[in-house]
Design an enzyme around this catalytic site. Sequence first.
Site, PDB file in Angstrom:
ATOM      1  N   ASP A   1       0.815  -1.206   0.000  1.00 26.87           N
ATOM      2  CA  ASP A   1       0.000   0.000   0.000  1.00 26.87           C
ATOM      3  C   ASP A   1       0.853   1.261   0.000  1.00 26.87           C
ATOM      4  O   ASP A   1       2.074   1.216   0.191  1.00 26.87           O
ATOM      5  CB  ASP A   1      -0.939   0.011   1.213  1.00 26.87           C
ATOM      6  CG  ASP A   1      -0.270  -0.511   2.488  1.00 26.87           C
ATOM      7  OD1 ASP A   1       0.937  -0.288   2.655  1.00 26.87           O
ATOM      8  OD2 ASP A   1      -0.959  -1.143   3.309  1.00 26.87           O
TER       9      ASP A   1
ATOM     10  N   ASN B   1      -7.437  -3.904  14.445  1.00 32.17           N
ATOM     11  CA  ASN B   1      -8.797  -4.224  14.025  1.00 32.17           C
ATOM     12  C   ASN B   1      -8.831  -5.350  12.991  1.00 32.17           C
ATOM     13  O   ASN B   1      -9.862  -5.595  12.365  1.00 32.17           O
ATOM     14  CB  ASN B   1      -9.504  -2.983  13.478  1.00 32.17           C
ATOM     15  CG  ASN B   1      -8.804  -2.395  12.256  1.00 32.17           C
ATOM     16  OD1 ASN B   1      -7.855  -2.973  11.724  1.00 32.17           O
ATOM     17  ND2 ASN B   1      -9.267  -1.240  11.804  1.00 32.17           N
TER      18      ASN B   1
ATOM     19  N   HIS C   1      -6.997  -5.575  10.184  1.00 28.12           N
ATOM     20  CA  HIS C   1      -6.752  -5.267   8.774  1.00 28.12           C
ATOM     21  C   HIS C   1      -5.416  -5.837   8.315  1.00 28.12           C
ATOM     22  O   HIS C   1      -4.473  -5.977   9.097  1.00 28.12           O
ATOM     23  CB  HIS C   1      -6.849  -3.765   8.491  1.00 28.12           C
ATOM     24  CG  HIS C   1      -5.721  -2.931   9.028  1.00 28.12           C
ATOM     25  ND1 HIS C   1      -5.911  -1.896   9.916  1.00 28.12           N
ATOM     26  CD2 HIS C   1      -4.384  -2.931   8.766  1.00 28.12           C
ATOM     27  CE1 HIS C   1      -4.757  -1.312  10.185  1.00 28.12           C
ATOM     28  NE2 HIS C   1      -3.808  -1.933   9.493  1.00 28.12           N
TER      29      HIS C   1
ATOM     30  N   GLU D   1      -9.541  -2.518   5.524  1.00 34.17           N
ATOM     31  CA  GLU D   1     -10.171  -2.290   6.809  1.00 34.17           C
ATOM     32  C   GLU D   1     -11.385  -3.211   6.995  1.00 34.17           C
ATOM     33  O   GLU D   1     -11.861  -3.839   6.046  1.00 34.17           O
ATOM     34  CB  GLU D   1     -10.615  -0.823   6.907  1.00 34.17           C
ATOM     35  CG  GLU D   1      -9.476   0.189   6.782  1.00 34.17           C
ATOM     36  CD  GLU D   1      -8.670   0.348   8.055  1.00 34.17           C
ATOM     37  OE1 GLU D   1      -8.566  -0.613   8.847  1.00 34.17           O
ATOM     38  OE2 GLU D   1      -8.137   1.452   8.279  1.00 34.17           O
TER      39      GLU D   1
END
Length: 265
Positions: free
Chosen positions: A67, A137, A139, A144
């Site tokens: 990313d 979380n 990811h 996400e």
Amino acid sequence: MDIVILRDSAAVAAEGARRVRTLLHKKRDAVLGLATGGTPLAMYRRLVADYEQGRVSFAKAITFNLDEYVGLGADDPQSYRYYMNRELFDKTDILHSNTHLPVCADGDDPDSVGPVYEAAIRAAGGIDLQILGIGRNGHIGFNEPTSSLRSRTRVKTLTRETLESNSRYFDDPARQPKIAITMGIATIQEAAAVLLLATGEAKAEAVQQMIEGPVSAMWPATALQLHEKATVLIDDAAASRLQQRDYYDWISEQRRALESQYGGG
């Protein structure tokens, strides 16, 4: 999913580096999928030391990063290109022309980046080993919670939780991007092998969900349960919530015995 529990973060970094080194010895022109953030940093530093000691070469390797932030140039210290150059690329013999990130140049449409990046990965023959971290979380990359399990490289809006977690890297909160371009979950799943590193108690819930929870878009890393060759390297702290911890240790013990008898590893 192969679960390897090690004593601490240093052992996780050392084992991760060993596995990358082993791949590059077997296939000098291996295609590596790379991650940024705090967890892989110690592994990269070990690989740099390995290179300096003549134990590994990146001269023919090709890399694709997971990313990149939208709106940060390559010379911005908070960009992932800058991170990779500083921590690995500029310190080894890798050709910069063989290193790729999903960058959106000024004036370009961010939505046009994904298909081009996917095509470049295919043209390189696909990713041999994808390195991953995991967010609190769940990811992977910047996929996400609620990300499609069939997603491809695309623009993704970051959650407030991710922004808060990454805010420590930005002196000026106003400069922190809220949008990134990330490989999709389906893109990650197409890698021949996946190696996820996680350390620390803060990652324990995400690790437990990834390994023992149901496959769900709410915990994107659970998609790795469907990957044929996914290995998870974690330390004791990150493993602290695992319900089947004894079983994973038992599996590792049996694997070591098998390797001692028949070779491998």
